[in-house]
Design an enzyme around this catalytic site. Structure first.
Site, PDB file in Angstrom:
ATOM      1  N   ASN A 188       0.804  -1.227   0.000  1.00  0.00           N
ATOM      2  CA  ASN A 188       0.000   0.000   0.000  1.00  0.00           C
ATOM      3  C   ASN A 188       0.838   1.278   0.000  1.00  0.00           C
ATOM      4  O   ASN A 188       0.469   2.262  -0.634  1.00  0.00           O
ATOM      5  CB  ASN A 188      -1.011  -0.020   1.156  1.00  0.00           C
ATOM      6  CG  ASN A 188      -0.355  -0.043   2.500  1.00  0.00           C
ATOM      7  OD1 ASN A 188       0.683  -0.681   2.694  1.00  0.00           O
ATOM      8  ND2 ASN A 188      -0.925   0.655   3.446  1.00  0.00           N
ATOM      9  N   GLY A 212       1.996  -6.243   7.156  1.00  0.00           N
ATOM     10  CA  GLY A 212       1.082  -6.842   6.190  1.00  0.00           C
ATOM     11  C   GLY A 212      -0.197  -7.272   6.882  1.00  0.00           C
ATOM     12  O   GLY A 212      -0.569  -6.736   7.932  1.00  0.00           O
ATOM     13  N   THR A 234      -3.130  -9.504   8.894  1.00  0.00           N
ATOM     14  CA  THR A 234      -3.124 -10.201  10.185  1.00  0.00           C
ATOM     15  C   THR A 234      -2.961 -11.717   9.993  1.00  0.00           C
ATOM     16  O   THR A 234      -2.237 -12.369  10.759  1.00  0.00           O
ATOM     17  CB  THR A 234      -4.415  -9.859  10.957  1.00  0.00           C
ATOM     18  OG1 THR A 234      -4.378  -8.454  11.251  1.00  0.00           O
ATOM     19  CG2 THR A 234      -4.534 -10.623  12.256  1.00  0.00           C
ATOM     20  N   ALA A 235      -3.602 -12.287   8.968  1.00  0.00           N
ATOM     21  CA  ALA A 235      -3.484 -13.734   8.753  1.00  0.00           C
ATOM     22  C   ALA A 235      -2.037 -14.098   8.417  1.00  0.00           C
ATOM     23  O   ALA A 235      -1.498 -15.095   8.930  1.00  0.00           O
ATOM     24  CB  ALA A 235      -4.412 -14.173   7.620  1.00  0.00           C
ATOM     25  N   THR A 236      -1.374 -13.287   7.594  1.00  0.00           N
ATOM     26  CA  THR A 236       0.033 -13.556   7.265  1.00  0.00           C
ATOM     27  C   THR A 236       0.886 -13.416   8.520  1.00  0.00           C
ATOM     28  O   THR A 236       1.803 -14.222   8.759  1.00  0.00           O
ATOM     29  CB  THR A 236       0.552 -12.580   6.179  1.00  0.00           C
ATOM     30  OG1 THR A 236      -0.427 -12.468   5.158  1.00  0.00           O
ATOM     31  CG2 THR A 236       1.855 -13.049   5.578  1.00  0.00           C
ATOM     32  N   GLU A 265       3.422  -5.620  12.223  1.00  0.00           N
ATOM     33  CA  GLU A 265       2.504  -4.482  12.020  1.00  0.00           C
ATOM     34  C   GLU A 265       1.390  -4.982  11.124  1.00  0.00           C
ATOM     35  O   GLU A 265       1.623  -5.240   9.935  1.00  0.00           O
ATOM     36  CB  GLU A 265       3.239  -3.326  11.346  1.00  0.00           C
ATOM     37  CG  GLU A 265       4.382  -2.753  12.150  1.00  0.00           C
ATOM     38  CD  GLU A 265       3.935  -2.010  13.381  1.00  0.00           C
ATOM     39  OE1 GLU A 265       2.758  -1.602  13.445  1.00  0.00           O
ATOM     40  OE2 GLU A 265       4.749  -1.855  14.286  1.00  0.00           O
ATOM     41  N   CYS A 288      -3.246   1.607   6.207  1.00  0.00           N
ATOM     42  CA  CYS A 288      -3.649   0.869   7.408  1.00  0.00           C
ATOM     43  C   CYS A 288      -4.249   1.808   8.447  1.00  0.00           C
ATOM     44  O   CYS A 288      -4.963   1.356   9.333  1.00  0.00           O
ATOM     45  CB  CYS A 288      -2.462   0.122   7.981  1.00  0.00           C
ATOM     46  SG  CYS A 288      -1.062   1.217   8.284  1.00  0.00           S
ATOM     47  N   GLU A 309       7.159   0.345  15.869  1.00  0.00           N
ATOM     48  CA  GLU A 309       8.207   0.912  15.043  1.00  0.00           C
ATOM     49  C   GLU A 309       8.353   2.385  15.407  1.00  0.00           C
ATOM     50  O   GLU A 309       7.616   2.904  16.232  1.00  0.00           O
ATOM     51  CB  GLU A 309       7.835   0.752  13.563  1.00  0.00           C
ATOM     52  CG  GLU A 309       7.742  -0.712  13.146  1.00  0.00           C
ATOM     53  CD  GLU A 309       7.534  -0.916  11.650  1.00  0.00           C
ATOM     54  OE1 GLU A 309       6.803  -0.126  11.032  1.00  0.00           O
ATOM     55  OE2 GLU A 309       8.113  -1.882  11.101  1.00  0.00           O
TER      56      GLU A 309
HETATM   57  P1  NAD Z   1       0.086  -9.569   2.948  1.00  0.00           P
HETATM   58  O1  NAD Z   1       0.112 -10.074   4.342  1.00  0.00           O
HETATM   59  O2  NAD Z   1      -0.628 -10.345   1.928  1.00  0.00           O
HETATM   60  O3  NAD Z   1       1.573  -9.419   2.381  1.00  0.00           O
HETATM   61  C1  NAD Z   1       2.544  -8.619   3.025  1.00  0.00           C
HETATM   62  C2  NAD Z   1       3.922  -9.124   2.661  1.00  0.00           C
HETATM   63  O4  NAD Z   1       4.076 -10.425   3.206  1.00  0.00           O
HETATM   64  C3  NAD Z   1       4.162  -9.254   1.152  1.00  0.00           C
HETATM   65  O5  NAD Z   1       5.494  -8.897   0.866  1.00  0.00           O
HETATM   66  C4  NAD Z   1       3.940 -10.742   0.918  1.00  0.00           C
HETATM   67  O6  NAD Z   1       4.636 -11.235  -0.198  1.00  0.00           O
HETATM   68  C5  NAD Z   1       4.508 -11.321   2.207  1.00  0.00           C
HETATM   69  N1  NAD Z   1       4.010 -12.643   2.551  1.00  0.00           N
HETATM   70  C6  NAD Z   1       2.804 -13.182   2.261  1.00  0.00           C
HETATM   71  N2  NAD Z   1       2.752 -14.451   2.712  1.00  0.00           N
HETATM   72  C7  NAD Z   1       3.930 -14.705   3.326  1.00  0.00           C
HETATM   73  C8  NAD Z   1       4.476 -15.825   3.994  1.00  0.00           C
HETATM   74  N3  NAD Z   1       3.800 -16.967   4.110  1.00  0.00           N
HETATM   75  N4  NAD Z   1       5.715 -15.736   4.496  1.00  0.00           N
HETATM   76  C9  NAD Z   1       6.414 -14.588   4.391  1.00  0.00           C
HETATM   77  N5  NAD Z   1       5.967 -13.499   3.749  1.00  0.00           N
HETATM   78  C10 NAD Z   1       4.738 -13.556   3.225  1.00  0.00           C
HETATM   79  O7  NAD Z   1      -0.452  -8.090   3.036  1.00  0.00           O
HETATM   80  P2  NAD Z   1      -0.740  -7.095   1.834  1.00  0.00           P
HETATM   81  O8  NAD Z   1      -2.013  -7.495   1.176  1.00  0.00           O
HETATM   82  O9  NAD Z   1       0.493  -6.920   1.037  1.00  0.00           O
HETATM   83  O10 NAD Z   1      -0.947  -5.720   2.623  1.00  0.00           O
HETATM   84  C11 NAD Z   1      -2.169  -5.300   3.137  1.00  0.00           C
HETATM   85  C12 NAD Z   1      -2.223  -5.512   4.630  1.00  0.00           C
HETATM   86  O11 NAD Z   1      -1.147  -4.840   5.258  1.00  0.00           O
HETATM   87  C13 NAD Z   1      -3.479  -4.953   5.263  1.00  0.00           C
HETATM   88  O12 NAD Z   1      -3.973  -5.889   6.181  1.00  0.00           O
HETATM   89  C14 NAD Z   1      -2.980  -3.720   5.997  1.00  0.00           C
HETATM   90  O13 NAD Z   1      -3.745  -3.335   7.100  1.00  0.00           O
HETATM   91  C15 NAD Z   1      -1.632  -4.152   6.406  1.00  0.00           C
HETATM   92  N6  NAD Z   1      -0.787  -3.009   6.717  1.00  0.00           N
HETATM   93  C16 NAD Z   1      -0.469  -2.775   8.012  1.00  0.00           C
HETATM   94  C17 NAD Z   1       0.314  -1.685   8.350  1.00  0.00           C
HETATM   95  C18 NAD Z   1       0.697  -1.389   9.763  1.00  0.00           C
HETATM   96  O14 NAD Z   1       1.596  -0.588   9.972  1.00  0.00           O
HETATM   97  N7  NAD Z   1       0.081  -1.991  10.752  1.00  0.00           N
HETATM   98  C19 NAD Z   1       0.783  -0.847   7.334  1.00  0.00           C
HETATM   99  C20 NAD Z   1       0.423  -1.122   6.024  1.00  0.00           C
HETATM  100  C21 NAD Z   1      -0.360  -2.211   5.721  1.00  0.00           C
END
Ligand code: NAD
Length: 480
Positions: free
Chosen positions: A150, A226, A228-230, A248, A282, A461
């Site tokens: 994002n 990224g 929450t499930a990841t 995060e 986020c 962070e």
């Molecule tokens: P995502 O969890 O799908 O992916 C995030 C990253 O993790 C990507 O680089 C992806 O390739 C990697 N990834 C996915 N599966 C993995 C695994 N099994 N092992 C290691 N790495 C893996 O998230 P997204 O769709 O890219 O981003 C959107 C999410 O991020 C939303 O839920 C958003 O709220 C969250 N987000 C949180 C913050 C925060 O600071 N809290 C900031 C920005 C985005």
């Protein structure tokens, strides 16, 4: 077609298996570049390079590492327009937003930690006459940094900068959805001659490349942003190995609007906090809670303004919203809008895809959407949609507002709008959230702790928090 390269041991290299993934421009729906589909072998090369570089990098003086970070920051600044164009093309966000927020902030992240590390200090405790404890803060080792799509370079650099400043070496994986500015960052690091292996950038899918990285026994900590499930999946792999982790994660943030607020300021900011970056920040508020006295006034004014927001070509200066980042995400958002209607929600504006013309006819655009009439427990108000979709709900009392605000599994950010100082502090104290903005939104000071509670994450962070995370404290007690 442009092929992105991995950056391993100071060199831009192709993935060993020669496999690539398509990279789409969301504004047109067309493939415009190719991303390495890196395998475990590439990840291992990167981790070995980072391990080999660690002792040399960690033993530099803080001021020497600070100088390197400053050079990276200058490198970003000197390619500002190119990076902004790349970010907008990769992500679908308006070019003006990438130029005014994303890339300047990435530059500032390196600049900030180049100065922070110069001022970083550790504590000492005089226990008694002749007994002193002092705390050493040592770099942890090889840091795995994984970021989402994002705010691609902004969040990528938010991890890499403090990790490097503190003396760790890094293997970083950007999102496969938006890899381009991370690739350009590796070009910058190559150009300035950053010592080989200090920063390695490996591109690829989450479940393969990302998984290989977090599963490696040779990494010492994981910093992840990224979904929450990841995050839960990563925690399952990393926690039993007792490695440091910062997660995060997602959010479902409330905007709490009391009837004694500065209405005009609130309205302007709430538009932004709802729909900036197509609602894909986020920290965007997706549940707007409005005190009943001004509910109808707010609804009418807000919907009118949302209807006026131009959704269009991200390259146009007057596009308030650009494209949704990817086709799967676009479909997910439209599915959620359908769910909201099945749950009894009334769409006040938006609620549908927008089809542009010409070269943008296959791009992924969604009208900013406002929904009312849903209760707090429905899926629409509980699950993260992460798009240009908000709900509005009335409340009567402060207690009710608080109960609504706290009634999801998330706890990342909240805004509170009121002119009553006492109420602002009471609410700020009680809303379950890592970040509270009172009468403002997204006013960031990089020294402050950044992160969420509950399902929004673990750790913080920003500022010293990040330097503490990326260092290991060691206490030394000396009697003399
Ligand atoms: P995502 O969890 O799908 O992916 C995030 C990253 O993790 C990507 O680089 C992806 O390739 C990697 N990834 C996915 N599966 C993995 C695994 N099994 N092992 C290691 N790495 C893996 O998230 P997204 O769709 O890219 O981003 C959107 C999410 O991020 C939303 O839920 C958003 O709220 C969250 N987000 C949180 C913050 C925060 O600071 N809290 C900031 C920005 C985005």
């Amino acid at each position: 077609m442009k092929k992105i390269a991995n950056y391993i041991n100071g060199k831009l290299v192709a993935p060993q298996n020669e496999k690539y993934i398509d990279n789409y421009n969301p504004a047109t729906g067309k493939i415009y570049s190719l991303i390495p589909d890196s395998s475990e072998a590439d990840v291992n090369d990167a981790v070995v390079a980072a391990r080999d570089a660690f002792v040399g990098w960690a033993s530099l003086r803080n001021t020497e590492r600070a100088d390197w970070l400053e050079k990276i920051s200058h490198g970003i600044e000197s390619r500002m327009n190119e990076l902004a164009l790349a970010e907008s093309t990769d992500n679908g966000k308006p070019l003006w937003l990438a130029r005014s927020v994303d890339i300047p902030r990435a530059k500032d992240n390196f600049k900030f930690y180049s100065t922070a590390i110069r001022h970083f200090s550790s504590e000492s405790h005089q226990t008694a006459e002749g007994v002193i404890n002092y705390t050493l803060r040592k770099p942890v080792g090889v840091a795995a940094c994984i970021s989402p799509w994002n705010l691609p370079l902004y969040l990528f650099s938010w991890k890499i900068a403090p990790a490097l400043a503190a003396g760790n070496t890094v293997v970083a994986k950007p999102s496969e959805v938006t890899p381009m500015t991370a690739y350009l960052l590796s070009e910058i690091c190559e150009e300035i001659g950053l010592p080989a292996g200090v920063l390695n950038i490996v591109h690829g899918l989450g479940h393969s490349t990302g998984n290989a990285l977090i599963s490696s026994d040779e990494i010492d900590l994981v910093s992840f942003t990224g979904g929450t499930a990841t995050g839960a999946h990563i925690a399952k792999i990393v926690a039993p190995k007792f490695k440091k982790m910062s997660l995060e994660l997602g959010g479902k943030n409330p905007n709490i609007i009391f009837d004694d607020c500065d209405f005009d300021k609130m309205l302007k900011t709430t538009l932004n906090s709802s729909f900036a970056n197509q609602g894909q920040i986020c920290l965007c508020g997706s549940r707007i809670l409005v005190q009943r006295g001004i509910y109808e006034k707010f609804k009418e004014a807000f919907v009118r303004k949302v209807k006026d927001m131009k959704v269009g070509d991200p390259m146009q200066e007057d596009s308030r919203q650009g494209a949704i980042v990817s086709q799967p995400h676009y479909e997910k958002i439209l599915d959620y809008i359908a769910i909201a209607q099945e749950e009894g929600g009334k769409v006040l504006t938006g609620g549908k895809a927008i089809h542009l013309e010409g070269e943008h006819k296959d791009g992924w655009y969604i009208a900013p959407t406002v929904i009312e009439g849903l209760d707090q427990q429905c899926r629409t108000n509980q699950e993260e949609i992460f798009g240009p979709v908000v709900t509005i709900q009335p409340f009567d009392t402060e207690e009710e507002a608080l109960a609504l605000a706290n009634s999801t599994g998330y706890g990342l950010a909240a805004t509170i709008w009121t002119s009553d100082l006492h109420k602002a502090h009471r609410m700020g104290n009680k809303v379950e959230s890592g970040i509270i903005w009172i009468n403002c939104w997204l006013l960031r000071d990089l020294r402050t702790p950044f992160g969420g509670v509950k399902n929004s994450g673990v750790g913080r962070e920003g500022g010293w928090e990040a330097l503490h995370f990326f260092t290991e404290p060691k206490n030394v007690c000396i009697a003399y």
